[in-house]
Design a protein around this motif. Structure first.
Motif, PDB file in Angstrom:
ATOM      1  N   ALA A  32      47.276 -25.322 -53.777  1.00  0.00           N
ATOM      2  CA  ALA A  32      46.033 -25.587 -53.045  1.00  0.00           C
ATOM      3  C   ALA A  32      46.329 -26.177 -51.667  1.00  0.00           C
ATOM      4  N   PHE A  33      47.250 -25.576 -50.957  1.00  0.00           N
ATOM      5  CA  PHE A  33      47.613 -26.038 -49.616  1.00  0.00           C
ATOM      6  C   PHE A  33      46.638 -25.473 -48.585  1.00  0.00           C
ATOM      7  N   GLN A  34      46.571 -26.119 -47.445  1.00  0.00           N
ATOM      8  CA  GLN A  34      45.749 -25.622 -46.351  1.00  0.00           C
ATOM      9  C   GLN A  34      46.618 -24.718 -45.481  1.00  0.00           C
ATOM     10  N   SER A  35      46.286 -23.441 -45.471  1.00  0.00           N
ATOM     11  CA  SER A  35      47.066 -22.489 -44.683  1.00  0.00           C
ATOM     12  C   SER A  35      46.803 -22.697 -43.193  1.00  0.00           C
ATOM     13  N   GLU A  36      47.625 -22.106 -42.375  1.00  0.00           N
ATOM     14  CA  GLU A  36      47.429 -22.173 -40.928  1.00  0.00           C
ATOM     15  C   GLU A  36      46.081 -21.561 -40.554  1.00  0.00           C
ATOM     16  N   ALA A  37      45.710 -20.462 -41.212  1.00  0.00           N
ATOM     17  CA  ALA A  37      44.405 -19.842 -40.942  1.00  0.00           C
ATOM     18  C   ALA A  37      43.268 -20.781 -41.326  1.00  0.00           C
ATOM     19  N   ASP A  38      43.400 -21.482 -42.455  1.00  0.00           N
ATOM     20  CA  ASP A  38      42.379 -22.453 -42.859  1.00  0.00           C
ATOM     21  C   ASP A  38      42.276 -23.581 -41.838  1.00  0.00           C
ATOM     22  N   ARG A  39      43.426 -24.066 -41.399  1.00  0.00           N
ATOM     23  CA  ARG A  39      43.460 -25.201 -40.486  1.00  0.00           C
ATOM     24  C   ARG A  39      42.863 -24.860 -39.123  1.00  0.00           C
ATOM     25  N   THR A  40      43.161 -23.682 -38.627  1.00  0.00           N
ATOM     26  CA  THR A  40      42.727 -23.324 -37.275  1.00  0.00           C
ATOM     27  C   THR A  40      41.381 -22.606 -37.229  1.00  0.00           C
ATOM     28  N   ASN A  41      40.856 -22.219 -38.386  1.00  0.00           N
ATOM     29  CA  ASN A  41      39.570 -21.509 -38.439  1.00  0.00           C
ATOM     30  C   ASN A  41      38.653 -22.127 -39.486  1.00  0.00           C
ATOM     31  N   PRO A  42      38.182 -23.354 -39.265  1.00  0.00           N
ATOM     32  CA  PRO A  42      37.307 -23.974 -40.267  1.00  0.00           C
ATOM     33  C   PRO A  42      36.033 -23.148 -40.460  1.00  0.00           C
ATOM     34  N   MET A  43      35.551 -23.074 -41.681  1.00  0.00           N
ATOM     35  CA  MET A  43      34.321 -22.328 -41.951  1.00  0.00           C
ATOM     36  C   MET A  43      33.150 -22.940 -41.184  1.00  0.00           C
TER      37      MET A  43
ATOM     38  N   ARG B  61      45.133 -31.692 -58.395  1.00  0.00           N
ATOM     39  CA  ARG B  61      45.806 -30.456 -57.984  1.00  0.00           C
ATOM     40  C   ARG B  61      44.997 -29.665 -56.961  1.00  0.00           C
ATOM     41  N   ILE B  62      43.840 -30.180 -56.602  1.00  0.00           N
ATOM     42  CA  ILE B  62      42.937 -29.492 -55.678  1.00  0.00           C
ATOM     43  C   ILE B  62      43.161 -30.009 -54.259  1.00  0.00           C
ATOM     44  N   GLY B  63      43.122 -29.107 -53.286  1.00  0.00           N
ATOM     45  CA  GLY B  63      43.235 -29.508 -51.886  1.00  0.00           C
ATOM     46  C   GLY B  63      41.878 -29.949 -51.363  1.00  0.00           C
ATOM     47  N   VAL B  64      41.822 -31.129 -50.763  1.00  0.00           N
ATOM     48  CA  VAL B  64      40.567 -31.662 -50.221  1.00  0.00           C
ATOM     49  C   VAL B  64      40.842 -32.106 -48.784  1.00  0.00           C
ATOM     50  N   TYR B  65      40.157 -31.476 -47.843  1.00  0.00           N
ATOM     51  CA  TYR B  65      40.411 -31.710 -46.429  1.00  0.00           C
ATOM     52  C   TYR B  65      39.098 -32.006 -45.704  1.00  0.00           C
ATOM     53  N   GLU B  66      39.112 -33.007 -44.856  1.00  0.00           N
ATOM     54  CA  GLU B  66      37.935 -33.407 -44.092  1.00  0.00           C
ATOM     55  C   GLU B  66      38.171 -33.083 -42.619  1.00  0.00           C
ATOM     56  N   TYR B  67      37.274 -32.306 -42.042  1.00  0.00           N
ATOM     57  CA  TYR B  67      37.421 -31.897 -40.645  1.00  0.00           C
ATOM     58  C   TYR B  67      37.096 -33.060 -39.717  1.00  0.00           C
ATOM     59  N   ARG B  68      37.989 -33.320 -38.772  1.00  0.00           N
ATOM     60  CA  ARG B  68      37.834 -34.429 -37.827  1.00  0.00           C
ATOM     61  C   ARG B  68      37.486 -33.953 -36.423  1.00  0.00           C
ATOM     62  N   GLY B  69      37.398 -32.650 -36.227  1.00  0.00           N
ATOM     63  CA  GLY B  69      37.133 -32.092 -34.901  1.00  0.00           C
ATOM     64  C   GLY B  69      38.433 -31.698 -34.219  1.00  0.00           C
ATOM     65  N   ASN B  70      38.328 -30.818 -33.234  1.00  0.00           N
ATOM     66  CA  ASN B  70      39.479 -30.395 -32.438  1.00  0.00           C
ATOM     67  C   ASN B  70      40.640 -29.890 -33.296  1.00  0.00           C
ATOM     68  N   HIS B  71      40.333 -29.189 -34.368  1.00  0.00           N
ATOM     69  CA  HIS B  71      41.309 -28.630 -35.311  1.00  0.00           C
ATOM     70  C   HIS B  71      42.189 -29.693 -35.976  1.00  0.00           C
TER      71      HIS B  71
END
Length: 176
Positions: free
Chosen positions: A109-120, A143-153
Motif C-alpha cells: 500500500a505504498f504511494q506511487s509517484e503517480a499518486d504523489r504527483t497527481n492527487p485525486m 497495512r493500509i497506506g494513509v496519506y494527507e495532502y498538505r498542498g504543493n505536492h
C-alpha cells in the motif's frame, strides 16, 4: 450529555483528527473495491462526508467507475474531467464534500509517484487511502497506506503504526 461524552471519549482516544468511517461501511467498501477490480486491477472510490475541524466523517461513497465507466480500463485508476463535474454535482445535491479517496494497489500500500504527483483532489487536508493486494483478505489498518495532502505536492504519511491514530474504522468509530 451525549455530546459531552463523545468529546471526552475523542479526547481520550485522540480521535479529533483524521478520517472516520463506520466499520460496516468500511467492510462493504473493501468488498466492493475487490469486486470491481476483479482481483487483477486497481479500483477506487471517493469518500463523501463532512468536516469538523480536522476530523472527517465519511457518510457516502462514490466509485470511480460510476463516474467514468472507463476509469479502470488501463489497469490503474484514471478519471477524466467529466467525472469530476459529475462528482461535484453529486456533492452539491447531497450537501457533502469529498473528504478523501481510496484505491487499491497490487502488493503493498505504498504511494506511487503517480499518486504523489497527481492527487485525486488537490486540496489541503484531503486524505488518500491505499489498500494493498486489490483489497483481498481485508487488510489490517496497519497495512493500509494513509496519506494527507498538505498542498504543493507534499504529503503527510500516516501509514503503518500511525494509521490507527488517523484512520478510524473500528468498533469505537461507531460511537465517537
Amino acid at each position: 450529555m451525549i455530546f459531552l461524552i463523545r468529546t471526552i471519549t475523542r479526547a481520550l482516544l485522540r480521535r479529533s483528527r483524521g478520517i472516520r468511517i463506520d466499520p460496516s461501511r468500511w467492510t462493504a467498501l473493501l468488498a466492493e473495491l475487490e469486486r470491481r477490480g476483479e482481483r487483477r486491477r486497481e479500483a477506487g472510490a471517493f469518500l463523501l462526508g463532512t468536516c469538523e475541524g480536522e476530523l472527517r466523517e465519511v457518510q457516502d461513497v462514490i466509485f470511480y467507475d460510476d463516474l467514468d465507466p472507463e476509469a479502470y480500463s488501463s489497469g490503474v485508476c484514471i478519471l477524466h474531467a467529466p467525472a469530476f463535474a459529475a462528482l461535484w454535482s453529486m456533492c452539491r445535491a447531497r450537501g457533502l464534500t469529498v473528504v478523501g479517496d481510496v484505491h487499491t494497489h497490487p502488493g503493498g500500500a505504498f504511494q506511487s509517484e503517480a499518486d504523489r504527483t497527481n492527487p485525486m483532489v488537490a486540496r489541503e487536508g484531503h486524505i488518500a487511502i491505499i489498500v494493498p493486494n486489490y483489497a483481498t483478505g481485508r487488510p489490517a489498518t496497519a497495512r493500509i497506506g494513509v496519506y494527507e495532502y498538505r498542498g504543493n505536492h507534499e504529503w503527510a504519511d500516516h501509514s503503518g503504526a500511525l494509521a490507527h491514530r488517523f484512520l478510524h474504522n473500528d468498533f469505537w468509530s461507531t460511537f465517537l
